[in-house]
Design an enzyme around this catalytic site. Sequence first.
Site, short mmCIF file in Angstrom:
data_model
loop_
_atom_site.label_atom_id
_atom_site.label_comp_id
_atom_site.label_asym_id
_atom_site.label_seq_id
_atom_site.Cartn_x
_atom_site.Cartn_y
_atom_site.Cartn_z
CG ASN A 1 1.85 3.43 -5.55
OD1 ASN A 1 2.32 4.45 -6.06
ND2 ASN A 1 2.42 2.24 -5.64
CE LYS B 1 -11.43 -16.78 -13.24
NZ LYS B 1 -11.86 -17.46 -14.45
CG MET C 1 -1.10 -7.56 -7.27
SD MET C 1 -0.48 -6.40 -8.53
CE MET C 1 0.69 -7.48 -9.34
NE ARG C 2 -8.01 -11.18 -6.00
CZ ARG C 2 -8.07 -12.51 -5.92
NH1 ARG C 2 -8.70 -13.20 -6.84
NH2 ARG C 2 -7.51 -13.13 -4.91
CG ASN D 1 -4.00 -0.70 -13.24
OD1 ASN D 1 -3.90 -1.01 -12.05
ND2 ASN D 1 -3.24 -1.24 -14.17
N GLY E 1 0.78 -1.23 0.00
CA GLY E 1 0.00 0.00 0.00
C GLY E 1 0.81 1.27 0.00
CG HIS F 1 1.47 -1.60 -15.66
ND1 HIS F 1 1.15 -2.88 -15.23
CD2 HIS F 1 2.55 -1.74 -16.48
CE1 HIS F 1 1.98 -3.75 -15.79
NE2 HIS F 1 2.83 -3.08 -16.55
C1 GAR Z 1 3.05 -0.88 -7.67
O1 GAR Z 1 4.38 -0.87 -8.14
C2 GAR Z 1 2.09 -0.97 -8.84
O2 GAR Z 1 2.52 -0.28 -9.98
C3 GAR Z 1 2.05 -2.45 -9.07
O3 GAR Z 1 2.03 -3.00 -7.78
C4 GAR Z 1 2.78 -2.16 -6.90
C5 GAR Z 1 1.97 -1.92 -5.65
O4 GAR Z 1 2.77 -1.38 -4.64
N1 GAR Z 1 0.90 -2.83 -9.83
C6 GAR Z 1 0.92 -3.76 -10.78
O5 GAR Z 1 1.93 -4.40 -11.05
C7 GAR Z 1 -0.39 -3.99 -11.48
N2 GAR Z 1 -0.21 -4.78 -12.65
P1 GAR Z 1 2.11 -0.77 -3.33
O6 GAR Z 1 1.20 -1.84 -2.73
O7 GAR Z 1 3.27 -0.47 -2.43
O8 GAR Z 1 1.34 0.45 -3.71
#
Ligand code: GAR
Length: 190
Positions: A13, A65, A92-93, A109, A11, A111
């Site tokens: 982000n 999913k 991640m789904r 989203n 978390g 990425h």
């Molecule tokens: C982030 O780097 C995000 O870009 C990635 O998961 C991480 C979550 O980090 N998302 C993906 O790869 C989606 N395909 P966080 O839980 O520390 O925010």
Amino acid sequence: MRTVILGSGRGSNAEAILQAQLAGRLGRAQVVQIISDQPDAGILALGPRFGVPAQFVDPAPFKTKLEGASEARYITALHACEPDLIVLAGFMRVLKPALIGAFAGKIINLHPSLLPDFPGLDAIGQAWRHGAKTTGCTVHRVTTEVDGGPILDQAIVPIEPGETLATLTAKVHAAEHELLPAVIARLSED
Ligand code: GAR
């Protein structure tokens, strides 16, 4: 702009978004709910810290999913939040058409690559192993094409000679923590 954050992991982000809100840098957006598909995810611990409701919503029986009954649980939980914006921050789904359609145009989203390069899992590792000179991160609208919706904004991260996967990962995450709150703030002013 009532904003719901969905995430599966630590978390960082979501924390950057909540810190931006505290600092008055999230425009007219307000985080009203955090939802996770992992009962022990770090993202859920942000709720009490920031005074935002945080909820585990059971994704069973699927691992990657949401479909059928689990998708219906997510749609119900999200409707209850009356969201204007749903932010996938490390969720991640793969979302299926019923959920995407229920919140058409409201889901974005994050990425960790410069899409359309390196979609899918382990995007930072993919870029690093390919010997790319640059990578970065992308915020895009969610459509039924995985990692394929219209791009809202990107940040570029150079890959230096001798860069390790660990240093590159840290750089991409730092870029994400700036980009995602800035995009949310901008959307809230539109
Ligand atoms: C982030 O780097 C995000 O870009 C990635 O998961 C991480 C979550 O980090 N998302 C993906 O790869 C989606 N395909 P966080 O839980 O520390 O925010």
